[in-house]
Design a protein around this motif. Structure first.
Motif, mmCIF file in Angstrom:
data_model
loop_
_atom_site.group_PDB
_atom_site.id
_atom_site.type_symbol
_atom_site.label_atom_id
_atom_site.label_comp_id
_atom_site.label_asym_id
_atom_site.label_seq_id
_atom_site.Cartn_x
_atom_site.Cartn_y
_atom_site.Cartn_z
ATOM 1 N N MET A 1 13.279 6.144 2.284
ATOM 2 C CA MET A 1 11.903 6.578 2.077
ATOM 3 C C MET A 1 11.271 7.228 3.312
ATOM 4 O O MET A 1 10.113 7.641 3.247
ATOM 5 N N ARG A 2 12.005 7.374 4.406
ATOM 6 C CA ARG A 2 11.431 8.052 5.575
ATOM 7 C C ARG A 2 10.894 9.411 5.161
ATOM 8 O O ARG A 2 11.593 10.178 4.506
ATOM 9 N N GLY A 3 9.679 9.667 5.512
ATOM 10 C CA GLY A 3 9.057 10.934 5.141
ATOM 11 C C GLY A 3 8.446 10.927 3.758
ATOM 12 O O GLY A 3 7.905 11.917 3.291
ATOM 13 N N ASN A 4 8.570 9.806 3.057
ATOM 14 C CA ASN A 4 7.974 9.629 1.719
ATOM 15 C C ASN A 4 7.149 8.356 1.743
ATOM 16 O O ASN A 4 7.615 7.317 1.296
ATOM 17 N N PRO A 5 5.938 8.404 2.269
ATOM 18 C CA PRO A 5 5.163 7.171 2.453
ATOM 19 C C PRO A 5 4.986 6.481 1.156
ATOM 20 O O PRO A 5 4.894 5.446 0.851
ATOM 21 N N ARG B 1 10.757 4.001 -10.148
ATOM 22 C CA ARG B 1 9.714 5.017 -10.409
ATOM 23 C C ARG B 1 8.324 4.390 -10.359
ATOM 24 O O ARG B 1 7.401 4.961 -9.795
ATOM 25 N N THR B 2 8.183 3.238 -10.965
ATOM 26 C CA THR B 2 6.895 2.545 -10.959
ATOM 27 C C THR B 2 6.465 2.218 -9.535
ATOM 28 O O THR B 2 5.297 2.398 -9.173
ATOM 29 N N ALA B 3 7.396 1.750 -8.729
ATOM 30 C CA ALA B 3 7.072 1.382 -7.351
ATOM 31 C C ALA B 3 6.679 2.603 -6.518
ATOM 32 O O ALA B 3 5.750 2.533 -5.710
ATOM 33 N N ILE B 4 7.362 3.712 -6.729
ATOM 34 C CA ILE B 4 7.076 4.920 -5.949
ATOM 35 C C ILE B 4 5.770 5.554 -6.393
ATOM 36 O O ILE B 4 4.965 5.982 -5.578
ATOM 37 N N GLY B 5 5.547 5.596 -7.694
ATOM 38 C CA GLY B 5 4.388 6.311 -8.221
ATOM 39 C C GLY B 5 4.724 7.783 -8.360
ATOM 40 O O GLY B 5 5.808 8.234 -8.014
ATOM 41 N N ASP B 6 3.780 8.555 -8.861
ATOM 42 C CA ASP B 6 4.007 9.988 -9.061
ATOM 43 C C ASP B 6 3.639 10.759 -7.815
ATOM 44 O O ASP B 6 2.673 10.406 -7.134
ATOM 45 N N PRO B 7 4.321 11.800 -7.498
ATOM 46 C CA PRO B 7 5.570 12.276 -8.095
ATOM 47 C C PRO B 7 6.782 11.577 -7.477
ATOM 48 O O PRO B 7 6.723 11.106 -6.352
ATOM 49 N N VAL B 8 7.873 11.525 -8.231
ATOM 50 C CA VAL B 8 9.121 10.941 -7.749
ATOM 51 C C VAL B 8 10.109 12.077 -7.533
ATOM 52 O O VAL B 8 10.397 12.838 -8.458
ATOM 53 N N GLN B 9 10.599 12.200 -6.313
ATOM 54 C CA GLN B 9 11.618 13.211 -6.036
ATOM 55 C C GLN B 9 12.942 12.731 -6.619
ATOM 56 O O GLN B 9 13.386 11.621 -6.308
ATOM 57 N N PRO B 10 13.595 13.544 -7.449
ATOM 58 C CA PRO B 10 14.857 13.112 -8.077
ATOM 59 C C PRO B 10 15.915 12.680 -7.067
ATOM 60 O O PRO B 10 16.656 11.733 -7.311
ATOM 61 N N ARG C 1 0.821 -1.217 0.000
ATOM 62 C CA ARG C 1 0.000 0.000 0.000
ATOM 63 C C ARG C 1 0.851 1.260 0.000
ATOM 64 O O ARG C 1 0.417 2.294 -0.477
ATOM 65 N N SER C 2 2.049 1.178 0.538
ATOM 66 C CA SER C 2 2.920 2.353 0.598
ATOM 67 C C SER C 2 4.006 2.255 -0.471
ATOM 68 O O SER C 2 4.353 1.159 -0.930
ATOM 69 N N SER C 3 4.546 3.400 -0.832
ATOM 70 C CA SER C 3 5.642 3.396 -1.807
ATOM 71 C C SER C 3 6.856 2.678 -1.228
ATOM 72 O O SER C 3 7.588 2.001 -1.955
ATOM 73 N N THR C 4 7.070 2.783 0.074
ATOM 74 C CA THR C 4 8.191 2.081 0.710
ATOM 75 C C THR C 4 8.046 0.577 0.531
ATOM 76 O O THR C 4 8.987 -0.105 0.118
ATOM 77 N N ARG C 5 6.878 0.055 0.814
ATOM 78 C CA ARG C 5 6.663 -1.401 0.682
ATOM 79 C C ARG C 5 6.777 -1.846 -0.776
ATOM 80 O O ARG C 5 7.359 -2.888 -1.063
#
Length: 185
Positions: free
Chosen positions: A181-185, A133-142, A79-83
């Protein structure tokens, strides 16, 4: 080289060379494999093989890139970008671990200075970046993507140096991804 447009017969020759290289690599390892032995196994001349691959490192890098791009994409259920990133790095580690002889050859090839490998080095990095990028989803911080790429490539290097195994790589990357990914759920 393999990325140019090929006629059907050239495509068949390339496929035979790649299949022969994969078999040869699994049987004798990257230290012993030569373009000549691959050509012989594929039923073509050495000169023909060198029309497709400038060097062994070029061949290894091509095989590795194809191994990555031909692999199934991970099923991202987190459910999270981290996972999802953890699932992605674990899947990549398992994909690479599934071909240990290729992983060893690719480590050496991708770290070398062979100019024929340069484009493939970028393509391999692009596979990793696209999957992240796919795992994180939009937006992706460079900066986050760059940190993940540095961490992942460094972990692959350490594994290639024998500091830990691919199963250990996947476990360690779970922790690294969580920190990045701390702070980037």
């Amino acid at each position: 080289m393999p990325r140019r447009e090929l006629h059907p017969r050239q495509g068949d020759t390339l496929d035979r060379l790649l299949e022969a290289a994969r078999s040869e690599l699994d049987e004798v390892g990257h230290e012993v494999l030569t373009i000549r032995t691959v050509a012989s196994r594929a039923g073509v001349s050495s000169a023909t093989a060198y029309n497709y691959f400038a060097s062994r490192d070029h061949l290894f890098a091509e095989l590795f890139w194809r191994h990555l791009t031909d692999s199934e994409l991970p099923r991202l259920t987190g459910r999270s970008s981290t996972r999802r990133l953890q699932q992605t790095t674990r899947h990549l580690a398992e994909t690479i671990a599934s071909a240990p002889a290729l992983a060893a050859a690719a480590t050496k090839a991708l770290l070398g200075t062979d100019p024929a490998v340069g484009d493939l080095r970028l393509r391999v990095g692009a596979v990793f970046a696209d999957r992240f990028r796919t795992a994180i989803g939009d937006p992706v911080q460079p900066q986050v993507l760059e940190a993940l790429l540095f961490a992942f490539s460094g972990a692959l290097l350490q594994t290639g140096m024998g500091l830990f195994t691919y199963p250990e790589l996947a476990d360690r990357l779970d922790d690294v991804v969580a920190v990045v990914m701390r702070g980037n759920p």
